[in-house]
Motif scaffolding. Structure first.
Motif, short mmCIF file in Angstrom:
data_model
loop_
_atom_site.label_atom_id
_atom_site.label_comp_id
_atom_site.label_asym_id
_atom_site.label_seq_id
_atom_site.Cartn_x
_atom_site.Cartn_y
_atom_site.Cartn_z
N TRP A 61 0.84 -1.19 0.00
CA TRP A 61 0.00 0.00 0.00
C TRP A 61 0.87 1.23 0.00
CZ3 TRP A 61 -5.28 -0.82 0.00
CH2 TRP A 61 -5.68 -2.12 0.25
N LEU A 112 -4.98 6.51 0.05
CA LEU A 112 -4.34 5.21 0.20
C LEU A 112 -4.47 4.47 -1.12
CD1 LEU A 112 -3.17 3.17 2.26
CD2 LEU A 112 -5.46 2.33 2.56
N PRO A 124 -6.65 3.92 -6.39
CA PRO A 124 -6.86 4.53 -5.07
C PRO A 124 -7.98 3.79 -4.34
CG PRO A 124 -7.79 5.91 -6.78
CD PRO A 124 -7.18 4.73 -7.47
N THR A 125 -7.76 3.42 -3.10
CA THR A 125 -8.81 2.70 -2.38
C THR A 125 -9.53 3.56 -1.37
OG1 THR A 125 -7.20 1.93 -0.80
CG2 THR A 125 -7.69 0.48 -2.60
N SER A 126 -8.80 4.44 -0.68
CA SER A 126 -9.51 5.29 0.28
C SER A 126 -8.97 6.70 0.22
CB SER A 126 -9.31 4.80 1.71
OG SER A 126 -9.24 3.43 1.78
N PHE A 185 2.57 4.71 8.41
CA PHE A 185 1.74 3.60 8.83
C PHE A 185 2.19 3.21 10.22
CE2 PHE A 185 -0.55 2.40 5.11
CZ PHE A 185 0.25 2.75 4.05
N GLN A 207 0.98 0.28 13.07
CA GLN A 207 0.05 -0.79 13.45
C GLN A 207 -1.16 -0.75 12.55
OE1 GLN A 207 -0.50 -0.29 17.67
NE2 GLN A 207 1.43 -1.30 18.11
N ASP A 208 -2.33 -0.45 13.06
CA ASP A 208 -3.47 -0.44 12.15
C ASP A 208 -3.94 0.98 11.84
OD1 ASP A 208 -6.30 -0.74 14.36
OD2 ASP A 208 -4.31 0.08 14.68
N LEU A 219 -8.04 5.66 10.01
CA LEU A 219 -8.13 4.22 9.80
C LEU A 219 -7.99 3.94 8.32
CD1 LEU A 219 -11.13 3.47 12.11
CD2 LEU A 219 -8.78 2.85 12.49
N LEU A 220 -7.60 2.72 8.01
CA LEU A 220 -7.34 2.39 6.62
C LEU A 220 -8.58 2.49 5.74
CD1 LEU A 220 -5.01 -0.59 7.21
CD2 LEU A 220 -4.49 1.34 5.81
N GLY A 221 -9.75 2.50 6.40
CA GLY A 221 -10.95 2.53 5.58
C GLY A 221 -11.29 3.91 5.05
#
Lengths: 272, 315
Positions: free
Chosen positions: B208, B219, B227-229, B242, B244-245, B260-262
């Motif tokens: 990523w 992201l 591109p995802t987010s 980045f 951890q989460d 958050l990754l979302g």
């Protein structure tokens, strides 16, 4: 050494009130009692001394009990201390365990989120099955259309060839007419031999020049008719969709072909 | 004063920070994190002028601190710095085409595979220098405007660079060719035309990539280059990482963003500088695991717990 003793004594009972004083008073009264003469006073003094002694003993007993109690209390505290130490270490381990757990959970959460993010992107693209179905349908359509195209092309080729035959026959006829004219004008010369069945037949048929001209005119008229009729009948119809109109079935035997091959016979029939 | 970059020592006990006057300050983390710390411990143990111009990039290798300023790279020994002795071990300068103007170096990164240093800056090129010999092996050309940031994709051995021209280029380290070119501002969901097309922050963890700047922080999935987010952060982000989460990011605005990754912004932690330039996490030491942020002020905030600011170091 005497300092030690003084220090200890001060520590135990420095203020002068209490057991130490009592013991000193007891000793003094004992000495006084030993030296006193009167028996009644001596008796009361003796009783008093016994009382004081009892008090001292009582005090000593109390101190011993307190000492025992302190010892036991100490043991109790030691036990509690070890218990607490154990629970502290257990708690430390649990904390470490939980920290590992949280790291794992965070990793899992991260993976899930990455998955979700990718899934979001993938959802934007159309379904694979549907696309495949669409592709198949389009393929079939394409094949059908190419077949139709081939058929039409074959038909076109055939018609072209037929027209070619027809036109070459007509052309030969024209040539024959010219030759006849030439041979008419110039009787000494032989009319040039034409290649082709048609010309030979024509030559053999039309020996007399006077008779040939109207016959030849008729021939030309007939050829014209043939041409017109074939044009009307076989001119390429604008291709309609497979659903309606003239279906491109098997190639029908065109009459033009027949006409073209039987042309000389036809003429023969008409002429003779 | 603006703090432009930070770097932790390999032992994890010291922090080096650089500012726009060309100075580097070394702070001792063990003394400032100890329970008896006072105001004195929040001052640097050593401040020295390393370059004539602003220092935009600091990097720590196993034994040295590399600083890039005024178009040249200097190396300082961490052991000497801990003893308050600032003496440069070596100073090198990449070969620039024009000798009139010295382009600044905006970012440096170490490629552990072949022990080389990649520097990118104002001359639109990335220069690769071998750390052992100090020779500049190659130049990666392709950007049409100056380079803001570099990042390393360890697993595939690729270098990513983002620049003012809005393009993120992926270079293969061995061949030196540009493998991909992503123009982030061309994607409608990321683009923010009111800010421009420049990319000022870039970070990756092999699968990523985060990039932001003029366009929103986004992201990307590198395998599919899509591109995802998109993160709805106002202001232009200057550095992201980045952890951890989470995704930590700093930029315009006096807060450190946790995302958050979302694509959701989980929290915005306020910091003292009004605008932040750099964020660094101390991964070299277990007992001094802190996060530090610096920006357009002489205060460097130290976070012992990611959720709140513990104290500030003063440059």
């Amino acid at each position: 050494m005497s300092d030690e003793v003084i220090r200890k004594r001060l520590l135990i009972d420095g203020d002068g009130a209490g057991d130490d004083r009592r013991i000193n008073v007891l000793l003094k009264s004992f000495v006084k009692w030993c030296h006193s003469a009167a028996p009644e006073e001596g008796f009361t003094q003796y009783q008093r001394m016994l009382g004081t002694l009892a008090q001292c003993e009582f005090s000593m007993g109390k101190t011993l009990l307190v000492y025992d109690m302190n010892l036991r209390e100490m043991e109790n505290y030691e036990k509690i201390y070890t218990d607490i130490e154990q629970s502290i270490t257990a708690a430390h381990e649990k904390i470490a365990e939980c920290k590992k757990e949280i790291l794992r959970a965070k990793r899992i959460r991260k993976n899930r989120q990455e998955y979700d993010a990718l899934a979001k992107v993938i959802q934007q693209h159309p379904d694979r099955h549907e696309t495949l179905k669409q592709l198949e349908a389009l393929d079939k359509e394409l094949q059908q259309l190419s077949r139709i195209k081939e058929n039409v092309e074959d038909k076109l080729e055939l018609r072209k060839k037929q027209f070619h035959v027809l036109l070459s026959t007509i052309h030969e006829l024209q040539q024959t007419l010219e030759n006849d004219e030439k041979s008419e004008n110039d009787e000494s010369q032989d009319s040039p031999m034409e290649n082709g069945q048609m010309s030979i037949v024509a030559f053999s048929l039309y020996g007399e020049t006077e008779e040939t001209q109207p016959v030849v005119n008729k021939q030309v008229e007939l050829a014209d008719n043939v041409l017109r009729l074939t044009e009307e009948r076989y001119l390429p119809v604008p291709y309609r969709t497979p659903g309606g109109g003239h279906p491109p079935g098997p190639v029908e035997q065109p009459e033009c072909c027949v006409w073209a091959s039987e042309f000389p016979h036809f003429l023969l029939n008409r002429v003779l | 004063m603006s703090v432009f970059s930070q770097s932790f020592s390999p032992c994890g006990r010291f922090l080096a920070a650089s500012n726009n006057y060309g100075e580097i300050a070394v702070f001792s983390l063990s003394s400032s994190l100890s329970p008896e710390a006072t105001g004195i411990n929040q001052k640097p143990i050593l401040t020295f002028t390393a370059h004539e111009g602003p220092i935009f990039a600091l990097l720590s290798t196993d034994a040295h601190l590399l600083s890039a300023g005024n178009g040249e790279i200097s190396a300082w020994s961490w052991a000497e710095l801990a003893k308050r002795n600032p003496k440069a071990v070596w100073i090198r300068r990449p070969q620039y085409k024009s000798s009139l103007e010295i382009p600044e170096i905006n970012d440096m990164i170490v490629n552990c595979r072949d022990n080389s240093l990649a520097v990118g800056g104002g001359d639109n090129n990335i220069h690769i220098m071998d750390l052992e010999t100090g020779v500049f092996k190659s130049v990666l050309q392709g950007h049409t405007d100056y380079i803001h940031c570099l990042s390393m994709r360890e697993r595939e051995g690729e270098l990513l660079s983002g620049g003012e021209d809005g393009a993120v280029r992926i270079w293969d380290c061995r061949t030196g060719q540009s493998v991909h070119r992503l123009e982030v501002y061309k994607y409608e969901e990321c683009a923010r035309p009111q800010y421009g097309k420049w990319i000022s922050c870039l970070t990756t963890d092999s699968d990523w990539m985060l990039c932001g700047g003029g366009p929103s922080l986004s992201l990307w999935h590198l395998r599919s280059l899509s591109p995802t987010s998109i993160f709805p952060l106002s202001g232009c982000q200057r550095q992201a990482m980045f952890y951890q989460d989470l995704i930590l990011s700093v930029g315009e605005g006096h807060f450190l963003s946790h995302c958050l990754l979302g694509g959701d912004v989980k929290s915005l932690i306020p910091c003292s500088p009004p605008s932040l330039n750099t964020v660094a996490l101390n991964t070299n030491s277990t007992e001094h695991r802190v996060l530090t942020v610096g920006g357009s002020s002489d205060q460097i905030d130290v976070f012992t717990n990611l959720s709140y600011k513990a104290f500030s170091l003063s440059f």
